[in-house]
Design a protein around this motif. Sequence first.
Motif, mmCIF file in Angstrom:
data_model
loop_
_atom_site.group_PDB
_atom_site.id
_atom_site.type_symbol
_atom_site.label_atom_id
_atom_site.label_comp_id
_atom_site.label_asym_id
_atom_site.label_seq_id
_atom_site.Cartn_x
_atom_site.Cartn_y
_atom_site.Cartn_z
ATOM 1 N N THR A 150 -14.979 -65.323 53.524
ATOM 2 C CA THR A 150 -15.591 -66.040 54.635
ATOM 3 C C THR A 150 -17.037 -65.613 54.833
ATOM 4 N N LYS A 151 -17.406 -64.474 54.253
ATOM 5 C CA LYS A 151 -18.777 -63.973 54.358
ATOM 6 C C LYS A 151 -19.424 -64.065 52.990
ATOM 7 N N GLU B 41 -14.088 -60.518 51.194
ATOM 8 C CA GLU B 41 -13.955 -61.318 52.416
ATOM 9 C C GLU B 41 -14.728 -62.611 52.187
ATOM 10 N N GLU C 195 -24.812 -61.713 49.726
ATOM 11 C CA GLU C 195 -26.242 -61.732 50.028
ATOM 12 C C GLU C 195 -27.002 -61.061 48.885
ATOM 13 N N THR D 205 -28.316 -66.401 49.689
ATOM 14 C CA THR D 205 -27.001 -66.847 49.250
ATOM 15 C C THR D 205 -27.030 -67.325 47.793
ATOM 16 N N HIS E 286 -19.990 -57.682 50.408
ATOM 17 C CA HIS E 286 -19.063 -57.812 51.540
ATOM 18 C C HIS E 286 -17.612 -57.890 51.065
#
Length: 477
Positions: A271-272, A269, A275, A28, A266
């Motif tokens: 909320t994700k 979005e 990575e 993250t 991702h």
Amino acid sequence: MKYRKFILHDLSFFKHESILKKMSISRTMALRKALNLPETPVLAIVGSGGKTSLLFRLAKEYTPRVIVSNTAHLGVNQAENADKVVQLREPQDIPRILDETFDGILLITGLPDERGRYRGLEHTAISLLIDVCKQKRIPLLIEADGCRGKPLKAPGPWEPPIPQKIEQVIVCAGASGFGKPLNEEWVYRSADYSQLANVSLGDLLSSETIAKVISHPLGGLKNIPENSKRYFLINQADSVEQQEFGGNVAIRILSKFDRGVVASLHGTEYTKPVEIHRVYVPVAGVVLAAGESRRFGSPKVLIEIEGEPLVRRIAKIALESYLQPVLVVTGAYPEISSSLSNLDVNIIENPSWKLGQSSSVKVAISALPEHVQAVIFLLGDQPFITSSLLKSLLHAFAISQAPIIAPRVNGQRANPILFSRETFHDLMNMTGDAGGRQIFEKFPLQFIPWEDKKLLLDIDTLDDLANLMKLIDHSSP
């Protein structure tokens, strides 16, 4: 779990989750940190496979305020990721707009066209926007390309519209297209792409093909201003296989860029989280060939192995493994230089070679360009170094960013060894002939398992050479 069961040169052992967790960088990690971007960038994003996602994901990381804009079309629905949208009618309005107090993401874009897309800003407007943002020290991120939603693309004759005042450029590619057929389903302007890569339509998109287009002056590097920092982002690397594929692309193109990342954005979005799977930085190769070869009686690095001097063989392997630059440190035998003719290597003479291997390490570190973030030291008398091993060290460093990484064969540490820039100060303070192991107590070592026992062999005596020749003769077809 016994590490020796896993072979890093095909990266298959990364599929074991526990080992991946031990090696990986923070997944993250912020994009801005992974790319090492400045506090107030003047940045353009080009390519395919997630430009708009990157635009707004990055914008979220710049607080309290950031300007985003576009020189190519931007979907009206995509603009919803901004906190405020200003449709610019006249360039002279820009100073007034930026004088107004705002927080968050401000999108300054053109008027909508008949297809429901915001037009990109023209040259005069984007040039003024850059000047005002730089004057006010406001981060500016610009989407400067289009790809019709495809993971890969070749630029059209007018693309990409990168402003000449841009200071950083990120070239994007989508891993969802890797290994797929070269056609319009996966590649925007597939015919142009096939010409740049010199492959046929319908061929599967290999890492070599994709790397060739990304690093082509008429492909991914097209229209990038000469003095701009260059970054790449391989997005959509959601599976281990895509991450490995992305890594193989990354090491092939790294010499053309300042830094690069393999990631999963991702989309937008939020909320994700993003990575970050791998961070690729410039890694140099240093061949240590300054010693006297006292026990051997003559310069052992000039022994011919399969028709070429050993030092030349090792330097070529370093080049084939995408290490840049490659330095060869000489000392006791200046004639070694002549064995390296027509190779893209820098020959560094160590006048203090009698002080031991540490003196050669210091000479090499002092000669490295500032942008180099790690170095792999290769011994000039180690005949069984392979390109596969060197690439594995590069990938391991991209995954873990560990300060020191070494291969381990049957529980025994082996060479070559990678040292990150954070170790350079300590390397410069070493003495004697012990080499880099003098600092092992200060920095934790990361090991990669390696199965080829021949890696442990080097040449110190004539008996060593005789045994080596027997091994080579035995393995020859």
